[in-house]
Write a protein that holds these residues in place. Structure first.
Motif, PDB file in Angstrom:
ATOM      1  N   ARG A  35       0.859  -1.188   0.000  1.00 41.26           N
ATOM      2  CA  ARG A  35       0.000   0.000   0.000  1.00 41.26           C
ATOM      3  C   ARG A  35       0.889   1.230   0.000  1.00 41.26           C
ATOM      4  O   ARG A  35       1.862   1.292   0.746  1.00 41.26           O
ATOM      5  CB  ARG A  35      -0.881   0.006   1.245  1.00 41.26           C
ATOM      6  N   SER A  36       0.539   2.186  -0.828  1.00 36.75           N
ATOM      7  CA  SER A  36       1.261   3.447  -0.872  1.00 36.75           C
ATOM      8  C   SER A  36       0.746   4.356   0.237  1.00 36.75           C
ATOM      9  O   SER A  36      -0.450   4.636   0.299  1.00 36.75           O
ATOM     10  CB  SER A  36       1.065   4.133  -2.224  1.00 36.75           C
ATOM     11  N   ARG A  37       1.634   4.815   1.091  1.00 38.12           N
ATOM     12  CA  ARG A  37       1.231   5.740   2.153  1.00 38.12           C
ATOM     13  C   ARG A  37       0.863   7.106   1.593  1.00 38.12           C
ATOM     14  O   ARG A  37       0.056   7.814   2.180  1.00 38.12           O
ATOM     15  CB  ARG A  37       2.366   5.899   3.159  1.00 38.12           C
ATOM     16  N   SER A  38       1.486   7.464   0.462  1.00 37.00           N
ATOM     17  CA  SER A  38       1.259   8.806  -0.068  1.00 37.00           C
ATOM     18  C   SER A  38      -0.078   8.968  -0.789  1.00 37.00           C
ATOM     19  O   SER A  38      -0.666  10.039  -0.745  1.00 37.00           O
ATOM     20  CB  SER A  38       2.398   9.217  -0.997  1.00 37.00           C
ATOM     21  N   SER A  41      -2.977   3.954  -2.839  1.00 38.55           N
ATOM     22  CA  SER A  41      -3.057   2.875  -3.832  1.00 38.55           C
ATOM     23  C   SER A  41      -2.643   1.555  -3.189  1.00 38.55           C
ATOM     24  O   SER A  41      -1.770   1.514  -2.327  1.00 38.55           O
ATOM     25  CB  SER A  41      -2.120   3.163  -5.004  1.00 38.55           C
ATOM     26  N   GLY A  68       0.559   3.785 -10.850  1.00 43.24           N
ATOM     27  CA  GLY A  68       0.758   2.533 -10.110  1.00 43.24           C
ATOM     28  C   GLY A  68       0.408   1.319 -10.948  1.00 43.24           C
ATOM     29  O   GLY A  68       1.098   0.303 -10.918  1.00 43.24           O
ATOM     30  N   ARG A 122       3.730  10.157  -6.292  1.00 42.89           N
ATOM     31  CA  ARG A 122       3.471   8.930  -7.052  1.00 42.89           C
ATOM     32  C   ARG A 122       4.497   7.829  -6.770  1.00 42.89           C
ATOM     33  O   ARG A 122       4.337   6.704  -7.218  1.00 42.89           O
ATOM     34  CB  ARG A 122       3.473   9.215  -8.556  1.00 42.89           C
ATOM     35  N   TYR A 123       5.572   8.157  -6.053  1.00 47.39           N
ATOM     36  CA  TYR A 123       6.635   7.177  -5.832  1.00 47.39           C
ATOM     37  C   TYR A 123       6.128   5.904  -5.155  1.00 47.39           C
ATOM     38  O   TYR A 123       6.520   4.806  -5.506  1.00 47.39           O
ATOM     39  CB  TYR A 123       7.776   7.768  -5.004  1.00 47.39           C
ATOM     40  N   GLY A 124       5.274   6.053  -4.175  1.00 45.42           N
ATOM     41  CA  GLY A 124       4.736   4.881  -3.482  1.00 45.42           C
ATOM     42  C   GLY A 124       3.973   3.967  -4.425  1.00 45.42           C
ATOM     43  O   GLY A 124       4.091   2.742  -4.344  1.00 45.42           O
ATOM     44  N   ALA A 125       3.216   4.552  -5.342  1.00 48.51           N
ATOM     45  CA  ALA A 125       2.458   3.757  -6.308  1.00 48.51           C
ATOM     46  C   ALA A 125       3.401   3.052  -7.278  1.00 48.51           C
ATOM     47  O   ALA A 125       3.161   1.911  -7.670  1.00 48.51           O
ATOM     48  CB  ALA A 125       1.467   4.638  -7.067  1.00 48.51           C
ATOM     49  N   LEU A 128       4.842  -0.214  -5.729  1.00 46.61           N
ATOM     50  CA  LEU A 128       3.911  -1.232  -5.217  1.00 46.61           C
ATOM     51  C   LEU A 128       4.229  -2.661  -5.656  1.00 46.61           C
ATOM     52  O   LEU A 128       4.248  -3.577  -4.832  1.00 46.61           O
ATOM     53  CB  LEU A 128       2.477  -0.901  -5.624  1.00 46.61           C
TER      54      LEU A 128
END
Length: 140
Positions: A35-38, A41, A68, A122-125, A128
């Motif tokens: 899961r993306s914290r930002s 997603s 993502g 968008r980095y977290g997505a 994933l």
């Protein structure tokens, strides 16, 4: 002043809509999620491996933005044949590239995500699929 790069290119949208090529399958033995914290997603990833521990099947279930989803498609397109070590190295390289401290990862298609580097939210997505794969795959 140069115009900012377009984030949602036709290729990003094409990749995002290609996830149906890797449908979710409850029978895949290795399952992980991220899961993306930002942005919130999420991605569930199912994998099967061969006798040498290399990925030989992929299934995805994404609730993510187009970036993502596109990143997950890039992962899935090149995942077959990869080991947990290769996935781990690619994830670390991807993190460094996004942070601006390393070159583009040696994973096919990464250039498609170049415009997203200007959008830290968008980095977290983007990460994933690699995070879910590391959550799924046995490490020992």
């Amino acid at each position: 002043m140069a115009a900012p790069a377009v984030l949602y290119t036709p290729r990003i949208l094409e990749l995002a809509t290609s996830l149906s090529a890797w449908p979710w399958n409850d029978a895949l033995p290795w399952q992980g999620q991220a899961r993306s914290r930002s942005c919130g997603s999420t991605l569930r990833l199912g994998l099967a491996t061969d006798g040498a521990g290399r990925i030989d099947r992929v299934g995805l279930l994404a609730q993510a933005c187009a970036i993502g989803q596109a990143s997950a498609a890039l992962f899935a397109q090149a995942a077959v044949g990869q080991s947990v070590v290769a996935v781990s190295r690619a994830e670390a390289a991807l993190r460094a590239w996004l942070a601006g401290t390393g070159p583009m990862p040696d994973w096919p298609g990464m250039g498609e995500l170049d415009a997203a580097r200007g959008h830290p939210g968008r980095y977290g997505a983007i990460l994933l699929a690699w995070q879910a794969a590391l959550d799924a795959l046995p490490t020992g």
